[in-house]
Write a protein that holds these residues in place. Structure first.
Motif, PDB file in Angstrom:
ATOM      1  N   PHE A   1       0.822  -1.211   0.000  1.00 19.06           N
ATOM      2  CA  PHE A   1       0.000   0.000   0.000  1.00 19.06           C
ATOM      3  C   PHE A   1       0.856   1.260   0.000  1.00 19.06           C
ATOM      4  O   PHE A   1       0.392   2.321   0.425  1.00 19.06           O
ATOM      5  CB  PHE A   1      -0.927   0.006   1.218  1.00 19.06           C
ATOM      6  CG  PHE A   1      -2.092  -0.940   1.105  1.00 19.06           C
ATOM      7  CD1 PHE A   1      -3.285  -0.530   0.518  1.00 19.06           C
ATOM      8  CD2 PHE A   1      -1.987  -2.236   1.579  1.00 19.06           C
ATOM      9  CE1 PHE A   1      -4.357  -1.400   0.416  1.00 19.06           C
ATOM     10  CE2 PHE A   1      -3.064  -3.116   1.488  1.00 19.06           C
ATOM     11  CZ  PHE A   1      -4.252  -2.696   0.902  1.00 19.06           C
TER      12      PHE A   1
ATOM     13  N   LEU B   1      -0.272   4.779  -1.198  1.00 22.60           N
ATOM     14  CA  LEU B   1      -1.096   5.676  -0.382  1.00 22.60           C
ATOM     15  C   LEU B   1      -0.301   6.859   0.171  1.00 22.60           C
ATOM     16  O   LEU B   1      -0.901   7.810   0.682  1.00 22.60           O
ATOM     17  CB  LEU B   1      -1.720   4.908   0.788  1.00 22.60           C
ATOM     18  CG  LEU B   1      -2.816   3.893   0.455  1.00 22.60           C
ATOM     19  CD1 LEU B   1      -3.244   3.144   1.710  1.00 22.60           C
ATOM     20  CD2 LEU B   1      -4.014   4.595  -0.182  1.00 22.60           C
TER      21      LEU B   1
ATOM     22  N   LEU C   1      -2.088  10.237   1.379  1.00 23.56           N
ATOM     23  CA  LEU C   1      -2.117  10.578   2.804  1.00 23.56           C
ATOM     24  C   LEU C   1      -1.463  11.930   3.065  1.00 23.56           C
ATOM     25  O   LEU C   1      -1.978  12.736   3.849  1.00 23.56           O
ATOM     26  CB  LEU C   1      -1.407   9.488   3.618  1.00 23.56           C
ATOM     27  CG  LEU C   1      -2.103   8.133   3.656  1.00 23.56           C
ATOM     28  CD1 LEU C   1      -1.186   7.081   4.302  1.00 23.56           C
ATOM     29  CD2 LEU C   1      -3.418   8.203   4.406  1.00 23.56           C
TER      30      LEU C   1
ATOM     31  N   LEU D   1      -9.010   8.767   6.601  1.00 21.06           N
ATOM     32  CA  LEU D   1      -7.588   9.043   6.373  1.00 21.06           C
ATOM     33  C   LEU D   1      -6.717   8.234   7.332  1.00 21.06           C
ATOM     34  O   LEU D   1      -5.681   7.686   6.937  1.00 21.06           O
ATOM     35  CB  LEU D   1      -7.328  10.544   6.562  1.00 21.06           C
ATOM     36  CG  LEU D   1      -6.047  11.101   5.942  1.00 21.06           C
ATOM     37  CD1 LEU D   1      -6.074  10.956   4.432  1.00 21.06           C
ATOM     38  CD2 LEU D   1      -5.889  12.568   6.309  1.00 21.06           C
TER      39      LEU D   1
ATOM     40  N   SER E   1      -7.508   5.410   8.675  1.00 16.92           N
ATOM     41  CA  SER E   1      -7.591   4.004   8.238  1.00 16.92           C
ATOM     42  C   SER E   1      -6.600   3.748   7.111  1.00 16.92           C
ATOM     43  O   SER E   1      -5.930   2.702   7.076  1.00 16.92           O
ATOM     44  CB  SER E   1      -9.013   3.687   7.774  1.00 16.92           C
ATOM     45  OG  SER E   1      -9.945   3.832   8.832  1.00 16.92           O
ATOM     46  N   GLY E   2      -6.486   4.710   6.188  1.00 13.29           N
ATOM     47  CA  GLY E   2      -5.487   4.588   5.130  1.00 13.29           C
ATOM     48  C   GLY E   2      -4.080   4.581   5.679  1.00 13.29           C
ATOM     49  O   GLY E   2      -3.202   3.862   5.187  1.00 13.29           O
ATOM     50  N   SER E   3      -3.853   5.360   6.741  1.00  9.86           N
ATOM     51  CA  SER E   3      -2.539   5.397   7.374  1.00  9.86           C
ATOM     52  C   SER E   3      -2.185   4.050   7.992  1.00  9.86           C
ATOM     53  O   SER E   3      -1.020   3.620   7.949  1.00  9.86           O
ATOM     54  CB  SER E   3      -2.514   6.489   8.443  1.00  9.86           C
ATOM     55  OG  SER E   3      -1.256   6.548   9.080  1.00  9.86           O
TER      56      SER E   3
ATOM     57  N   LEU F   1      -3.240   1.100   6.902  1.00 12.85           N
ATOM     58  CA  LEU F   1      -2.877   0.241   5.766  1.00 12.85           C
ATOM     59  C   LEU F   1      -1.450   0.534   5.305  1.00 12.85           C
ATOM     60  O   LEU F   1      -0.664  -0.384   5.049  1.00 12.85           O
ATOM     61  CB  LEU F   1      -3.854   0.458   4.613  1.00 12.85           C
ATOM     62  CG  LEU F   1      -5.299  -0.020   4.807  1.00 12.85           C
ATOM     63  CD1 LEU F   1      -6.154   0.417   3.627  1.00 12.85           C
ATOM     64  CD2 LEU F   1      -5.346  -1.539   4.957  1.00 12.85           C
ATOM     65  N   TYR F   2      -1.126   1.815   5.227  1.00 18.70           N
ATOM     66  CA  TYR F   2       0.198   2.232   4.767  1.00 18.70           C
ATOM     67  C   TYR F   2       1.293   1.785   5.731  1.00 18.70           C
ATOM     68  O   TYR F   2       2.319   1.219   5.313  1.00 18.70           O
ATOM     69  CB  TYR F   2       0.215   3.751   4.607  1.00 18.70           C
ATOM     70  CG  TYR F   2       1.573   4.330   4.277  1.00 18.70           C
ATOM     71  CD1 TYR F   2       2.108   4.212   3.000  1.00 18.70           C
ATOM     72  CD2 TYR F   2       2.320   4.999   5.247  1.00 18.70           C
ATOM     73  CE1 TYR F   2       3.353   4.739   2.696  1.00 18.70           C
ATOM     74  CE2 TYR F   2       3.564   5.522   4.952  1.00 18.70           C
ATOM     75  CZ  TYR F   2       4.075   5.395   3.679  1.00 18.70           C
ATOM     76  OH  TYR F   2       5.307   5.915   3.382  1.00 18.70           O
TER      77      TYR F   2
ATOM     78  N   SER G   1      -0.433   5.578  13.871  1.00 18.29           N
ATOM     79  CA  SER G   1      -1.671   5.418  13.104  1.00 18.29           C
ATOM     80  C   SER G   1      -2.827   4.998  13.997  1.00 18.29           C
ATOM     81  O   SER G   1      -3.960   5.455  13.822  1.00 18.29           O
ATOM     82  CB  SER G   1      -1.470   4.376  11.994  1.00 18.29           C
ATOM     83  OG  SER G   1      -0.507   4.816  11.068  1.00 18.29           O
TER      84      SER G   1
END
Length: 239
Positions: A152, A155, A159, A191, A193-195, A197-198, A222
């Protein structure tokens, strides 16, 4: 976003045994960081002048000063935690990061406790609800990366842009005096949640096996970001 300085093969290229050992070390340190956060937060709430000071820093432009100081301290802590050659510096960086998080959380957790105490039914403990939802979402998102092994890293730019936009909205809210409200908190949950994953992807694809302290700090950052905005969402909803 942090920079990586590998002096050893990345985790994804290791044998299954070594990779599992790295994951255990990383998540053990993450659990220790969370436990330390709880302890430090409890200690802070026993010091009334410190609590009053933290609440006073949420007024107007003082909040921007507090956020700026927090960003400087956490950025320094992240650099310390990613030093490969000095394990003591890595641990000191993680400790500093946890303490900084505990301090900036004082007003938010204090408001959540006051709302819970003032609820008519006495059954709405938003702090408990936020903790459960945060841990559930964090576990689910982490599992997606660990099971699929998907990278990921794409992202990163999304981000970065998202956080700059969020910072701009916070500054605009202070200048023009408007409340960002539920929609902002909801967007920041996405945002955060994306962090997750990243950062979990970085743990698998970017870190080397001796960087478990730095990996745990990234995950902790995160996790706390997600917790902040889930708790903020509940506060906006009930307050």
């Amino acid at each position: 976003m942090e920079e990586f300085q590998q002096v050893a093969p990345v985790v994804s290229s290791l044998t299954d045994e070594k990779r599992v050992a790295f994951y255990k070390k990383t998540y053990t340190h993450l659990a220790m960081a969370v436990l330390l956060f709880v302890i430090v937060e409890w200690v802070f709430f026993q010091i009334e002048p410190l609590v009053n000071f933290a609440f006073s820093m949420t007024q107007g432009w003082r909040w921007m000063i507090m956020l700026g100081g927090f960003m400087l301290v956490t950025n320094y802590a992240e650099k310390m935690a990613h030093k490969n050659h000095d394990i003591n510096q890595q641990y000191l960086g993680l400790l500093l990061y946890v303490i900084a998080q505990a301090f900036i959380f004082i007003p938010l957790i204090g408001i959540a406790m006051m709302i819970s105490e003032n609820t008519v039914t006495g059954e709405t403990n938003i702090l408990y609800q936020a903790v459960i939802l945060t841990l559930s979402l964090f576990t689910g998102l982490s599992a997606v990366v660990l099971i699929t092994k998907k990278d990921f890293s794409f992202l990163r730019s999304i981000l970065t842009m998202g956080f700059f936009i969020a910072l701009g909205l916070i500054v605009a809210g202070l200048i023009f005096g408007f409340d960002l409200g539920l929609w902002f908190s909801g967007g920041m949950i996405v945002l955060a949640s994306g962090s997750i994953l990243y950062q979990t992807s970085n743990m698998v694809h970017k870190y080397s096996e001796d960087q478990y302290v730095g990996a745990s700090l990234g995950l902790f950052a995160s996790l706390m970001l997600l917790f902040w905005y889930i708790l903020s969402f509940f506060i906006c909803y009930y307050f």
